[in-house]
Design a protein around this motif. Sequence first.
Motif, PDB file in Angstrom:
ATOM      1  N   ASN A  99       0.846  -1.189   0.000  1.00  0.00           N
ATOM      2  CA  ASN A  99       0.000   0.000   0.000  1.00  0.00           C
ATOM      3  C   ASN A  99       0.890   1.250   0.000  1.00  0.00           C
ATOM      4  OD1 ASN A  99      -1.962   1.924   0.326  1.00  0.00           O
ATOM      5  ND2 ASN A  99      -2.694   1.203   2.314  1.00  0.00           N
ATOM      6  N   PHE A 100       0.997   1.898  -1.178  1.00  0.00           N
ATOM      7  CA  PHE A 100       1.806   3.117  -1.298  1.00  0.00           C
ATOM      8  C   PHE A 100       0.972   4.329  -0.900  1.00  0.00           C
ATOM      9  CE2 PHE A 100       3.743   0.087  -4.178  1.00  0.00           C
ATOM     10  CZ  PHE A 100       5.108   0.299  -4.006  1.00  0.00           C
ATOM     11  N   GLU A 101       1.538   5.172  -0.068  1.00  0.00           N
ATOM     12  CA  GLU A 101       0.812   6.360   0.384  1.00  0.00           C
ATOM     13  C   GLU A 101       0.651   7.364  -0.754  1.00  0.00           C
ATOM     14  OE1 GLU A 101       2.956   8.381   3.423  1.00  0.00           O
ATOM     15  OE2 GLU A 101       4.712   8.776   2.174  1.00  0.00           O
ATOM     16  N   LYS A 102      -0.275   8.277  -0.584  1.00  0.00           N
ATOM     17  CA  LYS A 102      -0.512   9.315  -1.586  1.00  0.00           C
ATOM     18  C   LYS A 102       0.658  10.300  -1.586  1.00  0.00           C
ATOM     19  CE  LYS A 102      -4.240  12.265  -3.285  1.00  0.00           C
ATOM     20  NZ  LYS A 102      -5.592  12.800  -3.018  1.00  0.00           N
ATOM     21  N   GLY A 103       1.096  10.712  -2.775  1.00  0.00           N
ATOM     22  CA  GLY A 103       2.230  11.629  -2.887  1.00  0.00           C
ATOM     23  C   GLY A 103       3.538  10.985  -2.470  1.00  0.00           C
ATOM     24  N   PHE A 104       3.706   9.712  -2.787  1.00  0.00           N
ATOM     25  CA  PHE A 104       4.885   8.942  -2.360  1.00  0.00           C
ATOM     26  C   PHE A 104       6.174   9.593  -2.861  1.00  0.00           C
ATOM     27  CE2 PHE A 104       8.015   5.560  -2.643  1.00  0.00           C
ATOM     28  CZ  PHE A 104       7.820   4.838  -1.477  1.00  0.00           C
ATOM     29  N   SER A 105       6.265   9.855  -4.155  1.00  0.00           N
ATOM     30  CA  SER A 105       7.483  10.427  -4.753  1.00  0.00           C
ATOM     31  C   SER A 105       7.743  11.832  -4.227  1.00  0.00           C
ATOM     32  CB  SER A 105       7.355  10.445  -6.272  1.00  0.00           C
ATOM     33  OG  SER A 105       8.529  10.943  -6.864  1.00  0.00           O
ATOM     34  N   GLU A 106       6.669  12.589  -4.094  1.00  0.00           N
ATOM     35  CA  GLU A 106       6.796  13.972  -3.594  1.00  0.00           C
ATOM     36  C   GLU A 106       7.327  13.986  -2.157  1.00  0.00           C
ATOM     37  OE1 GLU A 106       3.904  17.865  -2.887  1.00  0.00           O
ATOM     38  OE2 GLU A 106       3.167  16.139  -4.033  1.00  0.00           O
TER      39      GLU A 106
END
Length: 368
Positions: A99-106
């Motif tokens: 489960n990748f969080e929202k805005g992972f790269s940012e």
Amino acid sequence: MKRFIGFIKKEFYHIFRDRRSLFILFGMPIAQILLFGFAITNEINNVDIAILDHSKDATTKEIINKMASSKYFSIHQFIEKESDIEAVFKKGKVKAVLNFEKGFSENLIKENYANIQVITDATDPNTANTISNYVNAILQNYLKEQNKSSVQVYQIVPQTHMVYNPELKSVYMFVPGVMTIILMLVSAMMTSISITREKELGTMEILLVSPLKPIQVIVGKVFPYIFLSIINAIVIIVLSIFIFKMPVQGSLFLLGMESVLFIITALALGILISTISATQQTAMMISLMGLMLPVILLSGFIFPITSMPLPLQIISNIIPAKWFIIIIKGIMLKGVGLQYVWKETLILLGMAVFFIGLSVKKYKIRLE
């Protein structure tokens, strides 16, 4: 001395002429070492996982591709919302969800760290732990590659969550497996000697001249043992709940019906062994040695089937215990209903019908 040497030669001739002795001497050890060598492993391979990507950016795609390119994981499906996670686990195919969080790269660029939730199916605690460790290792490898070409040090923080068995109690894995082994071996052994006993006691002739049809003889032999095995199953379930504190999240009625179906399948397999065996000793050997190893090694009780070579994975599909363990874990630990285990139920039902039908056919051959 010449007589003694002649006697030894005679014994060698007897052994070489007896194919069963040669099979026990050479065939069984080879089969067992191959089975143990390939089946017993703590590694995982091609484990099905699901992806919940809230971010859908370049970084998460790189990590997902890295997971998919490893030999350890296979991306089974992508899900869109967290409410789908439970349904995915209940189907039994997927063993982990990333489960990748929202805005992972940012977050990784601005804050130098990002979170990823690793949700694993802990009905098998050992596999769940191994999956978590492998995911961690792949993430650390990815970070090492990224930090080489960057001034800043990035961190990805995996948050592990074990579902169905958060405390990783080993009893949750062993009780369903042990219950399956006991019901399988005891039921099969009880009926495996039923017809061979008639042959050895000399009462087989009475059955041969009786007006009973072969199907009636077979069902009649199985029927009494069904009730005895049901009592056995009830005792095991009661001990599991009250002594080992094994939870039953699903329907007790469904658990009972599935147990009865598995018992009938095991009894039918035992009666098949009885029809093809000449003596009680042979029947006991086949039911004990021929069933114990496959049930323990190829049922998924201790070792994950997905980590085994493809031939063993295919062979595991004809092991009734494999399907019953999936059913019993689903009902007891996941609380699933018939809509999630109908396929496994139909497979067990088909096996029971097949074993009974083959037993009748073998019995008919003996009548002629």
